[in-house]
Scaffold this motif. Structure first.
Motif, PDB file in Angstrom:
ATOM      1  N   THR A 164      35.481  16.040 -12.628  1.00  0.00           N
ATOM      2  CA  THR A 164      34.869  16.274 -11.312  1.00  0.00           C
ATOM      3  C   THR A 164      34.349  14.978 -10.713  1.00  0.00           C
ATOM      4  O   THR A 164      34.570  14.691  -9.530  1.00  0.00           O
ATOM      5  N   ILE A 165      33.662  14.179 -11.523  1.00  0.00           N
ATOM      6  CA  ILE A 165      33.123  12.908 -11.031  1.00  0.00           C
ATOM      7  C   ILE A 165      34.248  11.988 -10.579  1.00  0.00           C
ATOM      8  O   ILE A 165      34.187  11.387  -9.501  1.00  0.00           O
ATOM      9  N   VAL A 225      34.660  11.007  -6.581  1.00  0.00           N
ATOM     10  CA  VAL A 225      34.502   9.621  -6.147  1.00  0.00           C
ATOM     11  C   VAL A 225      35.798   9.113  -5.518  1.00  0.00           C
ATOM     12  O   VAL A 225      35.785   8.455  -4.475  1.00  0.00           O
ATOM     13  N   THR A 266      31.459   7.872   0.358  1.00  0.00           N
ATOM     14  CA  THR A 266      30.493   7.295  -0.580  1.00  0.00           C
ATOM     15  C   THR A 266      29.787   6.072  -0.001  1.00  0.00           C
ATOM     16  O   THR A 266      29.088   5.368  -0.721  1.00  0.00           O
ATOM     17  N   LEU A 288      25.770  11.703  -7.652  1.00  0.00           N
ATOM     18  CA  LEU A 288      26.635  11.569  -8.823  1.00  0.00           C
ATOM     19  C   LEU A 288      25.947  10.793  -9.940  1.00  0.00           C
ATOM     20  O   LEU A 288      26.131  11.098 -11.124  1.00  0.00           O
ATOM     21  N   SER A 323      25.266  12.147 -13.653  1.00  0.00           N
ATOM     22  CA  SER A 323      25.625  11.352 -14.828  1.00  0.00           C
ATOM     23  C   SER A 323      24.424  11.152 -15.735  1.00  0.00           C
ATOM     24  O   SER A 323      24.512  11.283 -16.964  1.00  0.00           O
ATOM     25  N   THR A 343      24.513   3.911  -8.869  1.00  0.00           N
ATOM     26  CA  THR A 343      24.414   4.209  -7.437  1.00  0.00           C
ATOM     27  C   THR A 343      24.794   3.006  -6.587  1.00  0.00           C
ATOM     28  O   THR A 343      25.641   3.088  -5.697  1.00  0.00           O
ATOM     29  N   THR A 361      33.318   6.846 -13.697  1.00  0.00           N
ATOM     30  CA  THR A 361      33.594   7.886 -14.690  1.00  0.00           C
ATOM     31  C   THR A 361      33.515   7.336 -16.107  1.00  0.00           C
ATOM     32  O   THR A 361      32.933   7.969 -16.999  1.00  0.00           O
ATOM     33  N   THR A 388      29.949   6.747 -17.172  1.00  0.00           N
ATOM     34  CA  THR A 388      29.332   8.030 -17.528  1.00  0.00           C
ATOM     35  C   THR A 388      29.729   8.443 -18.936  1.00  0.00           C
ATOM     36  O   THR A 388      28.891   8.878 -19.738  1.00  0.00           O
TER      37      THR A 388
END
Length: 262
Positions: free
Chosen positions: A99-100, A104, A121, A130, A134, A185, A247, A250
């Motif tokens: 999903t992430i 993104v 974004t 996000l 995470s 971020t 991703t 994370t």
């Protein structure tokens, strides 16, 4: 010469930070909606449609569309989830990592789509959301793995003399529980903001040289237009790379959380 021409009527208007604070178009349930919000909605709709249609009637011998969707899903599963977390934990956290990645990616790629021309974004809401997801997943994974030892292992690493904890523990707290979500971020946000500003700069300069100045200045317009197209291709690479980096970081944080010692 350019300044003189500008004073005579033509003027170059470069990109500014106001690009990321567009006027409110309408309100939805009392929430103001801008052009960037609409682009974010379109990106989410695109994700739902592509994966909904691509997985609705899956066959043993996939067609082209199903093959593309499966390739995307396998990319995250093999190169991120299972590669870093192993088979068991990889399958466990695969949905959120997938999903992430695609959220993104789709939000980023709107920055080079004609008539959209800005990444979803490029305002802080999506990168921050996000990053929080995470961060929460990282904390959840650590507590689930070691309810009593997660924070102890994170803040008081083994093998360090007790007196050194006075320095090490505050640094570990800042780096692990504050710096990580902040850097996630800002890395995504800044890359998308700068990319948009650069594209606007090149194409605005092209319009200025070609339409406002004209004459032999049109030669410069050809140069800025070429740079604009090259940078557009570069932005596609950045869009994919930033999705992958977000991703994979994370996944790294989750891997550190579920390790025996971290």
């Amino acid at each position: 010469m350019i300044a003189k021409t500008a004073e005579e009527g033509a003027g170059f208007h470069g990109p500014s930070i106001d690009e990321f604070f567009p006027p409110v178009l309408f309100e939805l349930a009392g929430i103001p909606v801008t052009r960037i919000h609409l682009i974010q909605f379109l990106a989410v709709i695109g994700i739902v449609l592509i994966f909904g249609l691509g997985t609705r009637r899956m066959t043993l011998v996939p067609g082209r569309f199903q093959s593309v969707v499966e390739m995307g899903l396998d990319f995250v599963r093999i190169n991120v989830a299972e590669d870093l977390l192993g088979k068991k934990d990889g399958q466990r956290f695969l949905p959120i990592l997938t999903t992430i990645f695609f959220m993104v990616l789709f939000m980023n790629i709107t920055g080079i789509i004609p008539f959209l021309n800005i990444a979803g974004t490029s305002i802080i809401a999506v990168p921050l959301l996000l990053a929080v997801i995470s961060y929460v997943t990282f904390i959840y994974a650590g507590i689930k793995k070691s309810p009593k030892g997660f924070f102890k292992n994170a803040l008081f690493p083994s093998g360090v003399p007790p007196v050194v904890y006075i320095l090490v523990t505050p640094l570990e707290f800042i780096s692990t529980f504050i710096i990580r979500p902040v850097t996630l971020t800002l890395r995504l946000l800044m890359n998308m903001m700068v990319g948009h500003l650069m594209l606007v700069l090149f194409f605005a300069a092209t319009q200025f040289f070609l339409l406002d100045l004209g004459g032999w200045w049109s030669a410069l317009a050809a140069g800025t237009l070429a740079f604009g197209f090259v940078f557009t291709v570069f932005e596609i690479l950045v869009a994919v790379l930033q999705a992958f980096v977000f991703t994979i970081l994370t996944a790294v944080y989750i891997q550190l959380a579920v390790a025996e010692e971290h």
